[in-house]
Design an enzyme around this catalytic site. Structure first.
Site, PDB file in Angstrom:
ATOM      1  N   VAL A  80      55.641  41.855  61.414  1.00  0.00           N
ATOM      2  CA  VAL A  80      54.493  42.467  61.021  1.00  0.00           C
ATOM      3  C   VAL A  80      53.802  41.068  61.693  1.00  0.00           C
ATOM      4  CG1 VAL A  80      53.416  40.852  58.502  1.00  0.00           C
ATOM      5  CG2 VAL A  80      55.807  42.279  58.325  1.00  0.00           C
ATOM      6  N   GLY A  81      52.298  41.834  61.833  1.00  0.00           N
ATOM      7  CA  GLY A  81      50.984  40.892  62.991  1.00  0.00           C
ATOM      8  C   GLY A  81      51.111  41.751  62.792  1.00  0.00           C
ATOM      9  N   ARG A  89      41.541  39.957  57.458  1.00  0.00           N
ATOM     10  CA  ARG A  89      40.619  40.845  56.504  1.00  0.00           C
ATOM     11  C   ARG A  89      40.948  41.776  55.670  1.00  0.00           C
ATOM     12  NH1 ARG A  89      37.196  43.290  62.002  1.00  0.00           N
ATOM     13  NH2 ARG A  89      37.318  41.689  63.278  1.00  0.00           N
ATOM     14  N   GLY A  90      42.449  41.891  54.920  1.00  0.00           N
ATOM     15  CA  GLY A  90      42.840  42.382  54.425  1.00  0.00           C
ATOM     16  C   GLY A  90      43.355  43.869  55.274  1.00  0.00           C
ATOM     17  N   LEU A  92      46.685  43.505  56.331  1.00  0.00           N
ATOM     18  CA  LEU A  92      48.240  42.732  56.008  1.00  0.00           C
ATOM     19  C   LEU A  92      48.374  44.000  54.772  1.00  0.00           C
ATOM     20  CD1 LEU A  92      50.934  42.300  56.535  1.00  0.00           C
ATOM     21  CD2 LEU A  92      50.443  39.943  55.408  1.00  0.00           C
ATOM     22  N   SER A  93      46.959  43.862  53.625  1.00  0.00           N
ATOM     23  CA  SER A  93      47.439  43.823  52.331  1.00  0.00           C
ATOM     24  C   SER A  93      46.971  45.597  52.242  1.00  0.00           C
ATOM     25  CB  SER A  93      46.263  43.479  52.018  1.00  0.00           C
ATOM     26  OG  SER A  93      45.355  41.937  51.806  1.00  0.00           O
ATOM     27  N   GLU A 117      56.367  32.093  57.548  1.00  0.00           N
ATOM     28  CA  GLU A 117      55.919  31.793  56.299  1.00  0.00           C
ATOM     29  C   GLU A 117      56.042  31.706  54.862  1.00  0.00           C
ATOM     30  OE1 GLU A 117      52.182  29.347  57.661  1.00  0.00           O
ATOM     31  OE2 GLU A 117      52.063  31.692  58.359  1.00  0.00           O
ATOM     32  N   TYR A 121      54.359  36.140  51.386  1.00  0.00           N
ATOM     33  CA  TYR A 121      55.251  37.308  50.680  1.00  0.00           C
ATOM     34  C   TYR A 121      54.698  37.595  48.801  1.00  0.00           C
ATOM     35  CZ  TYR A 121      55.975  39.010  55.769  1.00  0.00           C
ATOM     36  OH  TYR A 121      55.311  39.128  56.818  1.00  0.00           O
ATOM     37  N   PHE A 409      66.448  40.122  60.314  1.00  0.00           N
ATOM     38  CA  PHE A 409      66.034  41.138  61.149  1.00  0.00           C
ATOM     39  C   PHE A 409      64.818  41.307  61.353  1.00  0.00           C
ATOM     40  CE2 PHE A 409      67.161  41.573  56.656  1.00  0.00           C
ATOM     41  CZ  PHE A 409      65.323  42.179  56.340  1.00  0.00           C
TER      42      PHE A 409
HETATM   43  C1  LIG Z   1      50.288  36.894  58.163  1.00  0.00           C
HETATM   44  C2  LIG Z   1      49.383  37.548  58.639  1.00  0.00           C
HETATM   45  C3  LIG Z   1      50.365  39.175  58.943  1.00  0.00           C
HETATM   46  C4  LIG Z   1      48.394  37.976  57.996  1.00  0.00           C
HETATM   47  O1  LIG Z   1      47.491  39.039  58.416  1.00  0.00           O
HETATM   48  P1  LIG Z   1      45.579  39.268  58.083  1.00  0.00           P
HETATM   49  O2  LIG Z   1      45.778  40.979  58.070  1.00  0.00           O
HETATM   50  O3  LIG Z   1      45.993  38.282  58.035  1.00  0.00           O
HETATM   51  O4  LIG Z   1      45.995  39.303  56.021  1.00  0.00           O
HETATM   52  P2  LIG Z   1      45.395  39.413  54.924  1.00  0.00           P
HETATM   53  O5  LIG Z   1      43.933  39.533  54.947  1.00  0.00           O
HETATM   54  O6  LIG Z   1      45.619  41.060  54.270  1.00  0.00           O
HETATM   55  O7  LIG Z   1      44.931  38.044  53.995  1.00  0.00           O
HETATM   56  C5  LIG Z   1      45.814  38.747  52.380  1.00  0.00           C
HETATM   57  C6  LIG Z   1      45.741  37.690  51.378  1.00  0.00           C
HETATM   58  O8  LIG Z   1      47.328  37.223  52.088  1.00  0.00           O
HETATM   59  C7  LIG Z   1      46.907  35.527  52.424  1.00  0.00           C
HETATM   60  N1  LIG Z   1      47.176  35.234  53.407  1.00  0.00           N
HETATM   61  C8  LIG Z   1      47.782  35.887  54.672  1.00  0.00           C
HETATM   62  N2  LIG Z   1      48.311  35.020  55.727  1.00  0.00           N
HETATM   63  C9  LIG Z   1      48.674  34.065  54.779  1.00  0.00           C
HETATM   64  C10 LIG Z   1      49.281  32.890  55.435  1.00  0.00           C
HETATM   65  N3  LIG Z   1      50.106  33.130  56.680  1.00  0.00           N
HETATM   66  N4  LIG Z   1      48.746  31.956  54.949  1.00  0.00           N
HETATM   67  C11 LIG Z   1      49.095  31.958  53.607  1.00  0.00           C
HETATM   68  N5  LIG Z   1      48.125  33.157  52.794  1.00  0.00           N
HETATM   69  C12 LIG Z   1      48.149  34.108  53.228  1.00  0.00           C
HETATM   70  C13 LIG Z   1      45.394  35.712  53.417  1.00  0.00           C
HETATM   71  O9  LIG Z   1      44.754  34.355  52.676  1.00  0.00           O
HETATM   72  C14 LIG Z   1      44.745  36.938  51.509  1.00  0.00           C
HETATM   73  O10 LIG Z   1      44.679  35.939  50.613  1.00  0.00           O
HETATM   74  P3  LIG Z   1      43.477  36.591  49.959  1.00  0.00           P
HETATM   75  O11 LIG Z   1      43.964  38.225  48.976  1.00  0.00           O
HETATM   76  O12 LIG Z   1      43.893  35.014  48.054  1.00  0.00           O
HETATM   77  O13 LIG Z   1      41.846  36.506  49.868  1.00  0.00           O
HETATM   78  C15 LIG Z   1      49.082  37.257  60.068  1.00  0.00           C
HETATM   79  O14 LIG Z   1      47.891  35.941  60.171  1.00  0.00           O
HETATM   80  C16 LIG Z   1      49.799  37.354  61.407  1.00  0.00           C
HETATM   81  O15 LIG Z   1      50.250  37.978  62.106  1.00  0.00           O
HETATM   82  N6  LIG Z   1      50.133  35.832  61.667  1.00  0.00           N
HETATM   83  C17 LIG Z   1      51.111  35.461  62.269  1.00  0.00           C
HETATM   84  C18 LIG Z   1      52.640  36.490  62.477  1.00  0.00           C
HETATM   85  C19 LIG Z   1      53.802  36.406  61.358  1.00  0.00           C
HETATM   86  O16 LIG Z   1      53.313  35.024  60.642  1.00  0.00           O
HETATM   87  N7  LIG Z   1      53.419  37.866  60.824  1.00  0.00           N
HETATM   88  C20 LIG Z   1      54.454  37.328  59.557  1.00  0.00           C
HETATM   89  C21 LIG Z   1      56.215  37.949  59.891  1.00  0.00           C
HETATM   90  S1  LIG Z   1      57.036  37.671  58.621  1.00  0.00           S
END
Ligand SMILES: CC(C)(COP(=O)(O)OP(=O)(O)OC[C@H]1O[C@@H](n2cnc3c(N)ncnc32)[C@H](O)[C@@H]1OP(=O)(O)O)[C@@H](O)C(=O)NCCC(=O)NCCS
Length: 409
Positions: A80-81, A89-90, A92-93, A117, A121, A409
């Site tokens: 997931v990234g 910007r939503g 991941l959502s 983190e 999830y 995994f």
């Molecule tokens: C974690 C990650 C995938 C989030 O993607 P994103 O597109 O920014 O997420 P979204 O915009 O869809 O966020 C959805 C909600 O989750 C929250 N959120 C996203 N990442 C978060 C984080 N790391 N910690 C806490 N909250 C988080 C957002 O604030 C948002 O909250 P809201 O709906 O209340 O506004 C991205 O920041 C990333 O690639 N991080 C580094 C790699 C990583 O950690 N990947 C996960 C591996 S398990």
């Protein structure tokens, strides 16, 4: 520009790598990239594209995971990234929502993941279903309890990990069904376990392994590295870094640990991602010397509550009406009657009044049997309408041994 979602093709692999490297802030060395590609199922990947540019990605590994009562198909969510330029910007959502719908359509009732983190999830309905422990054990003062198991027929054999793979595979296959969370390993997954590139060694030597066996054959193995070191005063200060250890029975298990703790010139053993009920805790006469810490391990999401709850076994008879709250997978959001006894379980939609109401993440956390429901009840995230219903469900869902994924995994 708008974002569209579709699987990532093999020809778009370099774009996928760019997302991973940027999102995680680390280069993926070529051997890791090869291993990662080896476990990737492209048809189960999902990319978020802005025009032709891949800006977000996730994928699912088709796992066969042990749950209370036996193995079931589980979607292992991975990779997931989101590109840092496109975070929050939503993206991941939208990936998560679509992925859960795809998993349901495919017929899998449960997904699992390891989280970078712990805050990410829960909002998507994942519950923290398992813990793992990490130990830093000084090798001095690690006597076992007096009644520690011992079998004079057992002996140790030093093996080369690459030559003993079939022994490891056989032992792991035997233990896999006993513990919720362990999952079947494909050859590509074994390549990950036994990966021994210099970049993986982080200052220690190559992978080493020992097998314990008797005249009938192997009964356990440990895979580890050793790092030689001496203090300024030439006192041995080496480190054993455990990768994994499985035994078929208590005596084999104890002998493997005794070996790691007794290796000459090693002052401590580091073991990460150990199960929260590691028998070692009971073997050491002074368990404080584990210097234990803990971490969340597997996260579980019930994608299809009806099928997921019917797919596992229960520790005690139960008959409860559960009101499930689920905004991400609305097909789950209703009342379900769970009835189970020793012959099996049924979960059916019902209009009867709820005995208890909970978010789907709480049910996911309890699914593998390691999360009693009294704590979420005390925290106010689970509400009881019929006195005793929470205890009834909690007892029925509990399972031993504690859940644990064994390998990220
Ligand atoms: C974690 C990650 C995938 C989030 O993607 P994103 O597109 O920014 O997420 P979204 O915009 O869809 O966020 C959805 C909600 O989750 C929250 N959120 C996203 N990442 C978060 C984080 N790391 N910690 C806490 N909250 C988080 C957002 O604030 C948002 O909250 P809201 O709906 O209340 O506004 C991205 O920041 C990333 O690639 N991080 C580094 C790699 C990583 O950690 N990947 C996960 C591996 S398990």
């Amino acid at each position: 520009m708008s974002i569209s979602l579709r699987p990532v093709t093999e020809s778009e692999w370099s774009g996928w790598m760019t997302v991973e490297e940027e999102a995680f802030g680390a280069a993926v060395p070529p051997h890791r990239e090869k291993l990662f590609r080896g476990t990737t199922e492209f048809d189960r990947s999902l990319g978020a594209f802005e025009g032709d540019l891949l800006v977000g990605v996730t994928s699912v590994d088709s796992l066969t995971m042990t749950v209370p009562g036996g193995p079931i198909p589980v979607g292992g969510v991975t990779a997931v990234g989101v590109l840092p330029s496109h975070r929050r910007r939503g993206i991941l959502s939208s990936l998560m929502t679509r992925q859960l719908a795809d998993v349901r359509e495919r017929g899998e009732a449960v997904t699992a993941l390891y989280a970078s983190e712990a805050a990410i999830y829960g909002r998507f309905g994942y519950g923290r279903a398992a813990d793992s422990m990490f130990f830093t054990i000084p090798t001095s003062g690690t006597a076992f309890v007096r009644n520690a198991p011992a079998d004079p027929a057992l002996r140790l054999r030093v093996v080369r990990p690459d030559e003993a793979r079939s022994v490891f595979e056989k032992i792991f296959e035997t233990v896999r069904g006993d513990r919720p969370g362990l999952y079947e390993r494909t050859p590509a997954r074994w390549d990950v376990v036994l990966s021994d590139h210099e970049a993986d060694q982080r200052g220690a030597g190559p992978l080493r392994a020992v097998v314990v066996e008797d005249d009938d054959g192997p009964r356990g193995y440990a895979i580890f590295r050793t790092k030689q070191s001496f203090t300024d005063h030439d006192v041995p200060d080496g480190e054993v870094r455990l990768r994994e250890l499985y035994g078929l029975d208590p005596a084999a298990y104890a002998l493997l640990w005794r070996h790691l703790l007794d290796r000459d010139l090693m002052s401590h053993v580091k073991a990460s991602y150990r199960p929260s009920d590691d028998p070692l805790i009971h073997l050491l006469a002074e368990p404080r010397r584990l210097n234990a810490g803990w971490l969340d391990d597997l996260w579980i999401r019930l994608v299809d509550v009806e099928r997921a709850l019917a797919a596992r076994r229960y520790s005690a008879p139960v008959d409860v009406v559960i009101e499930v709250e689920d905004t991400v997978c609305p097909w789950n959001a209703r009342r379900w009657r769970l009835s189970a006894d020793t012959s099996g379980a049924r979960c059916t939609p019902t209009e009867d009044p709820a005995d208890l109401t909970l978010p789907v993440a709480v049910l996911g956390a309890a699914y593998l049997g390691g999360r009693p429901l009294a704590a979420p009840q005390a925290a106010g995230v689970l509400r009881e309408s019929r006195p005793g219903a929470v205890r009834e469900l909690s007892t029925a869902m509990s399972w031993e041994p504690a859940p644990w994924g064994g390998l990220m995994f």
